[in-house]
Design a protein around this motif. Sequence first.
Motif, mmCIF file in Angstrom:
data_model
loop_
_atom_site.group_PDB
_atom_site.id
_atom_site.type_symbol
_atom_site.label_atom_id
_atom_site.label_comp_id
_atom_site.label_asym_id
_atom_site.label_seq_id
_atom_site.Cartn_x
_atom_site.Cartn_y
_atom_site.Cartn_z
ATOM 1 N N CYS A 240 -6.721 -3.005 2.018
ATOM 2 C CA CYS A 240 -6.092 -2.242 3.101
ATOM 3 C C CYS A 240 -7.176 -1.535 3.907
ATOM 4 C CB CYS A 240 -5.076 -1.229 2.563
ATOM 5 S SG CYS A 240 -4.163 -0.475 3.938
ATOM 6 N N CYS B 49 0.857 -1.194 0.000
ATOM 7 C CA CYS B 49 0.000 0.000 0.000
ATOM 8 C C CYS B 49 0.893 1.245 0.000
ATOM 9 C CB CYS B 49 -0.923 0.006 1.211
ATOM 10 S SG CYS B 49 -1.952 1.504 1.256
ATOM 11 N N ARG C 164 -6.742 0.013 6.549
ATOM 12 C CA ARG C 164 -6.255 1.284 7.099
ATOM 13 C C ARG C 164 -6.640 2.451 6.206
ATOM 14 N NH1 ARG C 164 -1.390 0.755 10.350
ATOM 15 N NH2 ARG C 164 -0.665 -1.393 10.318
ATOM 16 N N CYS C 165 -6.529 2.213 4.902
ATOM 17 C CA CYS C 165 -6.532 3.345 3.964
ATOM 18 C C CYS C 165 -7.719 3.391 3.024
ATOM 19 C CB CYS C 165 -5.272 3.310 3.102
ATOM 20 S SG CYS C 165 -3.767 3.299 4.065
ATOM 21 N N ASN D 232 0.105 4.143 0.481
ATOM 22 C CA ASN D 232 -0.424 5.169 1.375
ATOM 23 C C ASN D 232 0.080 4.999 2.805
ATOM 24 O OD1 ASN D 232 -2.204 7.469 1.375
ATOM 25 N ND2 ASN D 232 -3.577 6.245 2.650
ATOM 26 N N CYS D 233 -0.102 3.773 3.358
ATOM 27 C CA CYS D 233 0.334 3.562 4.745
ATOM 28 C C CYS D 233 1.702 2.878 4.792
ATOM 29 C CB CYS D 233 -0.709 2.755 5.519
ATOM 30 S SG CYS D 233 -0.964 1.075 4.903
HETATM 31 ZN ZN LIG Z 1 -2.799 1.278 3.379
#
Ligand SMILES: [Zn+2]
Length: 221
Positions: A70, A35, A72-73, A37-38
């Motif tokens: 993901c 990912c 998280r994102c 992003n994270c």
């Molecule tokens: Zn992520």
Amino acid sequence: MKWNPLVQSPYVVTPGEGPFEHVIGGTHDCKGGWCPNCDHPITQILTLDLRDPVLASLSLPDSVLRLLFCHRCIFGSKPFFYALLQGDVRIERAKLKTPWEDFPYEDYPTSFAPLHARLEPLSAADQETITRLNGGEITWEDLPRELFHLDCAKHQIGGEPYLLQGREDLNCCACRRKMQFLAAAADGCSDPRGFTGNDFLQVLFFICIGCNVIGAVQRCD
Ligand SMILES: [Zn+2]
Ligand SMILES: [Zn+2]
């Protein structure tokens, strides 16, 4: 609307040893499965062992199919698409948001210990009940107590899973055609906190066989 599963018969992904190596959670090292992003591996939600004849209609050149997401994102309604590249993946489209601290929960792991699973057929009667729940013909209040478990999200391959937000379509990001339903993932995994800590959340995975693209959407009750 017409629900269009690739695997026609429904199977519940159930923890336990079986003849094939289906896994809930686990780790992966596939290229592209990171990912941006994270900056973590994209969480592996389910791994399906494609030697299982139940999955023959996928006819993919890979030995396993990794269903990645993901938590998280990716939240909200935007779909996440990735291409299958013979064991590796390539993110095709993702609307990623900077995660809040401690989201989905505190000390969120970078992966989940693998939980071996087998595919248990869902009975025709149970499938019919779920279809009627999804269609709004009945509600959980019409069910006898022993069938209350059908009115909740589960890990399922094929058929029509219990849908937290009803039936929906997803068009392939590459060819724009309607994708076929592949699998639903719920929250349960080897970690007692679950994939997100929310039992009223599911990820629906769709597939375009022509493009070898997976599309995933997160749905909450
Ligand atoms: Zn992520
Ligand atoms: Zn396509």
